[in-house]
Design a protein around this motif. Structure first.
Motif, PDB file in Angstrom:
ATOM      1  N   PHE A 182      21.761 -16.970 -20.526  1.00  0.00           N
ATOM      2  CA  PHE A 182      21.091 -17.928 -19.661  1.00  0.00           C
ATOM      3  C   PHE A 182      19.589 -17.919 -19.911  1.00  0.00           C
ATOM      4  CE2 PHE A 182      25.011 -17.276 -17.335  1.00  0.00           C
ATOM      5  CZ  PHE A 182      25.304 -18.541 -16.864  1.00  0.00           C
ATOM      6  N   GLY A 183      19.013 -19.085 -19.937  1.00  0.00           N
ATOM      7  CA  GLY A 183      17.574 -19.258 -20.120  1.00  0.00           C
ATOM      8  C   GLY A 183      17.236 -20.701 -19.851  1.00  0.00           C
ATOM      9  N   ASN A 184      16.147 -21.168 -20.424  1.00  0.00           N
ATOM     10  CA  ASN A 184      15.706 -22.561 -20.285  1.00  0.00           C
ATOM     11  C   ASN A 184      15.758 -23.031 -18.835  1.00  0.00           C
ATOM     12  OD1 ASN A 184      15.168 -22.709 -22.995  1.00  0.00           O
ATOM     13  ND2 ASN A 184      17.062 -23.700 -23.533  1.00  0.00           N
ATOM     14  N   ASN A 185      16.643 -23.957 -18.486  1.00  0.00           N
ATOM     15  CA  ASN A 185      16.677 -24.568 -17.159  1.00  0.00           C
ATOM     16  C   ASN A 185      17.652 -23.909 -16.190  1.00  0.00           C
ATOM     17  OD1 ASN A 185      14.840 -26.467 -18.071  1.00  0.00           O
ATOM     18  ND2 ASN A 185      16.423 -27.900 -18.682  1.00  0.00           N
ATOM     19  N   ALA A 186      18.170 -22.744 -16.522  1.00  0.00           N
ATOM     20  CA  ALA A 186      19.106 -22.061 -15.629  1.00  0.00           C
ATOM     21  C   ALA A 186      18.361 -21.573 -14.380  1.00  0.00           C
ATOM     22  CB  ALA A 186      19.764 -20.887 -16.335  1.00  0.00           C
ATOM     23  N   ALA A 187      19.102 -21.383 -13.304  1.00  0.00           N
ATOM     24  CA  ALA A 187      18.518 -20.879 -12.060  1.00  0.00           C
ATOM     25  C   ALA A 187      17.821 -19.547 -12.316  1.00  0.00           C
ATOM     26  CB  ALA A 187      19.610 -20.713 -11.007  1.00  0.00           C
ATOM     27  N   ALA A 188      16.768 -19.286 -11.579  1.00  0.00           N
ATOM     28  CA  ALA A 188      15.973 -18.080 -11.785  1.00  0.00           C
ATOM     29  C   ALA A 188      16.805 -16.809 -11.661  1.00  0.00           C
ATOM     30  CB  ALA A 188      14.806 -18.044 -10.800  1.00  0.00           C
ATOM     31  N   VAL A 189      17.760 -16.793 -10.750  1.00  0.00           N
ATOM     32  CA  VAL A 189      18.592 -15.603 -10.534  1.00  0.00           C
ATOM     33  C   VAL A 189      19.517 -15.336 -11.728  1.00  0.00           C
ATOM     34  CG1 VAL A 189      20.479 -16.762  -9.328  1.00  0.00           C
ATOM     35  CG2 VAL A 189      19.936 -14.391  -8.768  1.00  0.00           C
ATOM     36  N   LEU A 190      19.742 -16.344 -12.572  1.00  0.00           N
ATOM     37  CA  LEU A 190      20.646 -16.197 -13.717  1.00  0.00           C
ATOM     38  C   LEU A 190      19.923 -15.883 -15.027  1.00  0.00           C
ATOM     39  CD1 LEU A 190      22.992 -19.247 -13.069  1.00  0.00           C
ATOM     40  CD2 LEU A 190      23.377 -16.856 -12.447  1.00  0.00           C
TER      41      LEU A 190
END
Length: 158
Positions: free
Chosen positions: A117-125
């Motif tokens: 997970f990176g880029n536009n994923a939720a901060a918690v992920l």
């Protein structure tokens, strides 16, 4: 003549604003949790969609994988929820392409597909992973290291 005044009193307006504030304080975190769960489900599906091309490459004996080596087409397109990774064999893919990492071990007939997970994923992920693993018998299993409350059905959190 009497003059009638119409409208809301200040106290009535303050009560309505307080109620809206309480509802927002409850709804916004729930909405963020919903978004994170849906992103995990989406990534599990996107990363899992590479199982068939990986199987095809393995059956055809084309183990040197990148996007297109020796005619082995993975068909992997970038996801705006994933970071790019370094592919097997050292072929560097820029970090924001969203292409999962694919590794095939021809000696024991296994494979892994890892989406980070990176880029536009939720901060918690951010920096969590979804991993599809093929055992030598040919069956696939999914694991992830996202928080348990966000794990998708069929892909438990380790």
């Amino acid at each position: 003549m009497k003059s009638l005044q119409k409208g809301f009193t200040l106290i009535e307006l303050m009560i309505v604003i307080a109620i809206i504030g309480i509802l927002a304080a409850i709804a916004i975190p729930q909405y963020q949790n919903y978004i994170a769960r849906s992103q995990v489900s989406r990534v599990v599906s996107e990363v899992g969609s590479l199982k068939t091309p990986v199987e095809t490459c393995m059956l055809d004996g084309k183990f040197e994988l990148s996007q297109n080596v020796n005619g082995c087409q993975l068909g992997a397109t970038g996801s705006n929820l994933l970071r790019g990774e370094v592919q097997d064999g050292g072929t560097a893919i820029p970090t924001n392409t969203g292409v999962p990492q694919v590794t095939i071990n021809q000696n024991d007939n296994t494979a892994t597909i890892v989406g980070t997970f990176g880029n536009n994923a939720a901060a918690v992920l951010q920096n969590s992973t979804v991993t599809w693993t093929r055992n030598s018998g040919g069956s696939w299993s999914c694991t992830t290291n996202v928080p348990v409350r966000f794990a998708a059905t069929g892909c438990p959190s380790a």
